[in-house]
Motif scaffolding. Structure first.
Motif, PDB file in Angstrom:
ATOM      1  N   VAL A 146       8.595 -19.733  32.583  1.00  0.00           N
ATOM      2  CA  VAL A 146       9.840 -20.269  32.035  1.00  0.00           C
ATOM      3  C   VAL A 146       9.550 -21.276  30.921  1.00  0.00           C
ATOM      4  CG1 VAL A 146      11.837 -21.727  32.594  1.00  0.00           C
ATOM      5  CG2 VAL A 146      11.203 -19.858  34.102  1.00  0.00           C
ATOM      6  N   ASP A 147       8.554 -22.133  31.148  1.00  0.00           N
ATOM      7  CA  ASP A 147       8.218 -23.140  30.125  1.00  0.00           C
ATOM      8  C   ASP A 147       7.787 -22.482  28.821  1.00  0.00           C
ATOM      9  OD1 ASP A 147       8.874 -25.270  31.689  1.00  0.00           O
ATOM     10  OD2 ASP A 147       6.841 -25.602  32.442  1.00  0.00           O
ATOM     11  N   THR A 148       7.061 -21.380  28.954  1.00  0.00           N
ATOM     12  CA  THR A 148       6.613 -20.688  27.739  1.00  0.00           C
ATOM     13  C   THR A 148       7.811 -20.093  26.988  1.00  0.00           C
ATOM     14  OG1 THR A 148       4.612 -20.147  28.958  1.00  0.00           O
ATOM     15  CG2 THR A 148       4.949 -19.010  26.884  1.00  0.00           C
ATOM     16  N   VAL A 149       8.754 -19.549  27.735  1.00  0.00           N
ATOM     17  CA  VAL A 149       9.962 -19.011  27.081  1.00  0.00           C
ATOM     18  C   VAL A 149      10.733 -20.147  26.407  1.00  0.00           C
ATOM     19  CG1 VAL A 149      12.134 -17.800  27.448  1.00  0.00           C
ATOM     20  CG2 VAL A 149      10.121 -17.091  28.707  1.00  0.00           C
ATOM     21  N   LEU A 150      10.841 -21.263  27.110  1.00  0.00           N
ATOM     22  CA  LEU A 150      11.580 -22.398  26.550  1.00  0.00           C
ATOM     23  C   LEU A 150      10.882 -22.982  25.324  1.00  0.00           C
ATOM     24  CD1 LEU A 150      12.699 -24.255  29.805  1.00  0.00           C
ATOM     25  CD2 LEU A 150      14.073 -22.822  28.320  1.00  0.00           C
ATOM     26  N   ASP A 151       9.572 -22.764  25.240  1.00  0.00           N
ATOM     27  CA  ASP A 151       8.846 -23.213  24.050  1.00  0.00           C
ATOM     28  C   ASP A 151       9.030 -22.266  22.872  1.00  0.00           C
ATOM     29  OD1 ASP A 151       7.973 -25.471  25.273  1.00  0.00           O
ATOM     30  OD2 ASP A 151       6.065 -24.631  25.947  1.00  0.00           O
ATOM     31  N   GLY A 152       9.760 -21.191  23.091  1.00  0.00           N
ATOM     32  CA  GLY A 152      10.085 -20.301  21.988  1.00  0.00           C
ATOM     33  C   GLY A 152       9.383 -18.962  22.012  1.00  0.00           C
ATOM     34  N   ASP A 153       8.612 -18.686  23.049  1.00  0.00           N
ATOM     35  CA  ASP A 153       7.909 -17.411  23.124  1.00  0.00           C
ATOM     36  C   ASP A 153       8.790 -16.395  23.848  1.00  0.00           C
ATOM     37  OD1 ASP A 153       6.204 -15.328  23.312  1.00  0.00           O
ATOM     38  OD2 ASP A 153       4.588 -16.406  24.321  1.00  0.00           O
ATOM     39  N   ARG A 154       9.491 -15.577  23.070  1.00  0.00           N
ATOM     40  CA  ARG A 154      10.406 -14.608  23.679  1.00  0.00           C
ATOM     41  C   ARG A 154       9.663 -13.510  24.429  1.00  0.00           C
ATOM     42  NH1 ARG A 154      15.631 -15.075  21.078  1.00  0.00           N
ATOM     43  NH2 ARG A 154      15.401 -16.510  19.354  1.00  0.00           N
ATOM     44  N   ASP A 155       8.469 -13.208  23.993  1.00  0.00           N
ATOM     45  CA  ASP A 155       7.719 -12.132  24.644  1.00  0.00           C
ATOM     46  C   ASP A 155       7.431 -12.462  26.101  1.00  0.00           C
ATOM     47  OD1 ASP A 155       7.753 -10.616  22.388  1.00  0.00           O
ATOM     48  OD2 ASP A 155       5.821 -11.372  21.637  1.00  0.00           O
ATOM     49  N   ALA A 156       7.357 -13.739  26.390  1.00  0.00           N
ATOM     50  CA  ALA A 156       7.126 -14.122  27.788  1.00  0.00           C
ATOM     51  C   ALA A 156       8.312 -13.699  28.659  1.00  0.00           C
ATOM     52  CB  ALA A 156       6.917 -15.633  27.880  1.00  0.00           C
ATOM     53  N   PHE A 157       9.473 -13.621  28.059  1.00  0.00           N
ATOM     54  CA  PHE A 157      10.653 -13.217  28.828  1.00  0.00           C
ATOM     55  C   PHE A 157      10.561 -11.740  29.212  1.00  0.00           C
ATOM     56  CE2 PHE A 157      15.238 -12.230  29.333  1.00  0.00           C
ATOM     57  CZ  PHE A 157      15.518 -13.157  30.308  1.00  0.00           C
ATOM     58  N   ARG A 158       9.893 -10.962  28.375  1.00  0.00           N
ATOM     59  CA  ARG A 158       9.731  -9.543  28.692  1.00  0.00           C
ATOM     60  C   ARG A 158       8.967  -9.361  30.007  1.00  0.00           C
ATOM     61  NH1 ARG A 158       9.472  -4.308  26.625  1.00  0.00           N
ATOM     62  NH2 ARG A 158      10.405  -4.875  24.642  1.00  0.00           N
ATOM     63  N   ILE A 159       7.997 -10.238  30.238  1.00  0.00           N
ATOM     64  CA  ILE A 159       7.247 -10.171  31.495  1.00  0.00           C
ATOM     65  C   ILE A 159       8.189 -10.334  32.676  1.00  0.00           C
ATOM     66  CG2 ILE A 159       5.343 -11.196  32.818  1.00  0.00           C
ATOM     67  CD1 ILE A 159       4.564  -9.914  30.129  1.00  0.00           C
ATOM     68  N   LEU A 160       9.081 -11.298  32.525  1.00  0.00           N
ATOM     69  CA  LEU A 160      10.052 -11.543  33.591  1.00  0.00           C
ATOM     70  C   LEU A 160      10.961 -10.324  33.777  1.00  0.00           C
ATOM     71  CD1 LEU A 160      11.638 -13.441  35.521  1.00  0.00           C
ATOM     72  CD2 LEU A 160      12.925 -14.187  33.529  1.00  0.00           C
ATOM     73  N   VAL A 161      11.412  -9.747  32.683  1.00  0.00           N
ATOM     74  CA  VAL A 161      12.316  -8.592  32.767  1.00  0.00           C
ATOM     75  C   VAL A 161      11.604  -7.422  33.439  1.00  0.00           C
ATOM     76  CG1 VAL A 161      13.661  -6.932  31.429  1.00  0.00           C
ATOM     77  CG2 VAL A 161      13.615  -9.327  30.747  1.00  0.00           C
ATOM     78  N   GLU A 162      10.397  -7.161  32.991  1.00  0.00           N
ATOM     79  CA  GLU A 162       9.666  -6.014  33.552  1.00  0.00           C
ATOM     80  C   GLU A 162       9.341  -6.226  35.033  1.00  0.00           C
ATOM     81  OE1 GLU A 162       6.405  -5.541  30.900  1.00  0.00           O
ATOM     82  OE2 GLU A 162       7.589  -4.412  29.423  1.00  0.00           O
ATOM     83  N   ARG A 163       9.154  -7.450  35.393  1.00  0.00           N
ATOM     84  CA  ARG A 163       8.825  -7.753  36.788  1.00  0.00           C
ATOM     85  C   ARG A 163      10.049  -7.619  37.697  1.00  0.00           C
ATOM     86  NH1 ARG A 163       6.460 -13.613  37.759  1.00  0.00           N
ATOM     87  NH2 ARG A 163       8.611 -14.073  38.297  1.00  0.00           N
TER      88      ARG A 163
END
Lengths: 198, 188
Positions: free
Chosen positions: B17-34
């Motif tokens: 979550v912290d990485t997404v909040l820092d602006g890395d949208r690709d990290a959100f894809r990990i969450l979606v795929e999971r």
């Protein structure tokens, strides 16, 4: 993804293992176990690409639209927003008032006679026509020291003015204006007769 | 920006979550795929239509992305996300029931050779969906999170912020009411 079937012991064994509601729910959950469509992640990411980067903490809580299922959260959010707005307006008003007071204080503190002027003005607003009372104190203040300082020859010239102007104008003009003008000439004119008579 | 090894299965939810909040949208894809399978299934079980379930699952992920800053990290991200998805799905179901039913629901089970069997199966599934949707809160939420979202009671307690015993009581009462409702449906 494997399912995790419900175990009645999860609720401290108070449920019948053959509970019909549990059986129906379990059967239904087994049927409706399709995999997610393959492009769901792509769809989500393309939708997310149009979104701004999420914010942290209180700002996120305030900015994120509340869900319909939590009326209390919605109420709390509206309350916080309203309180913030009220505090901001009250703060701005208070700051403005404070600035005005400071300005008045700094302006009013340098000349000393200002309190006497304000006192003479306070009764006059009730009259609505008050140029003569407001002028007369200035004249009386400026003239009376000269008259008192001058010899008695100048004094008789001042007394007829006051004596002629005092009874008849107050009688005629005061009725036309209002009863209160009789007070202001009294205050201003009283010193003159007393100074001239003594 | 510091890249986290996302393929590492041990990356915890908070750092994700912290990485997404820092602006890395690709990290959100990990969450979606999971989480996409669990979220989609929960939506499908509530709504009964694959197309609606897909839409609601997608919208739930977007809602979660917007609200990601409010995730406190005191429980699994999957539970937090599932709560958003089930609530959104029930909301959509309510809107759908308010609107005219233009295309009737079809059974989710494999098509039966006998049309009557398929029809009865579809009706039974619909009865379960409506019975759960007709429960009052908080019973509906707990029943849906347990049976449709397949969360453990501990995870439900964490996600909802309620004590575990309260969650157990809500589930027990929800099942009692559901039993009565489903009994009426079957009898009808």
């Amino acid at each position: 993804m494997s399912r995790s079937p419900f175990d009645p012991s999860e609720v401290d064994g108070s449920l019948d293992p053959r509970d019909p509601a549990v059986e129906e729910l379990e059967r239904y959950a087994t049927i409706a176990s399709d995999q997610a469509p393959g492009n769901l992640a792509d769809r989500v990411m393309s939708a997310v690409a149009a979104e701004p980067t999420p914010r942290r903490g209180l700002m996120a809580w305030l900015v994120t639209p509340p869900s319909a299922g939590r009326p209390f959260a919605r109420f709390a959010r509206v309350t916080v927003l309203g309180a913030t707005l009220v505090l901001a307006v009250a703060g701005a008003l208070y700051a403005g008032e404070l600035a005005r007071l400071v300005r008045d204080f700094s302006v009013g503190s340098t000349p000393q006679p200002s309190p006497s002027i304000t006192e003479s003005f306070e009764p006059s607003p009730s009259q609505s026509v008050s140029p003569s009372p407001s002028i007369s104190p200035v004249e009386s203040e400026s003239e009376s020291p000269e008259q008192s300082g001058a010899p008695g020859s100048s004094a008789p010239t001042a007394t007829p003015r006051s004596s002629t102007s005092q009874p008849s104008p107050t009688g005629s003009e005061d009725e036309s204006k209002s009863p209160s003008p009789s007070q202001t000439p009294d205050e201003t004119d009283i010193p003159e007769p007393t100074s001239t008579s003594t | 920006m510091a890249q986290v090894a996302w393929h590492d299965a041990h990356v915890d939810d908070r750092s994700l979550v912290d990485t997404v909040l820092d602006g890395d949208r690709d990290a959100f894809r990990i969450l979606v795929e999971r989480e996409q399978v669990a979220v989609y299934r929960a939506c499908l079980r509530i709504l009964g239509r694959p197309h609606d379930a897909e839409d609601v699952a997608q919208e739930s992920f977007v809602m979660a992305y917007r609200a990601l800053g409010s995730y406190r990290g005191d429980g699994p991200l999957g539970g937090w996300l599932m709560r958003i998805a089930t609530r959104h799905a029930f909301r959509r179901l309510g809107q759908r029931r308010d609107a005219a039913e233009l295309n009737p629901e079809i059974g989710l089970s494999a098509p039966a050779s006998d049309p009557l069997t398929a029809l009865l199966s579809g009706e039974r599934e619909r009865a379960v969906r409506l019975a759960v949707a007709g429960l009052r809160e908080p019973y509906r939420e707990v029943v849906a999170l347990r049976f449709f979202g397949e969360l453990s009671l501990d995870a439900i307690a964490t996600a909802t912020g309620r004590p575990l015993n309260t969650v157990k009581t809500h589930l027990r009462r929800g099942l009692e009411r559901l039993r009565a409702d489903l009994g009426r449906e079957v009898a009808a």
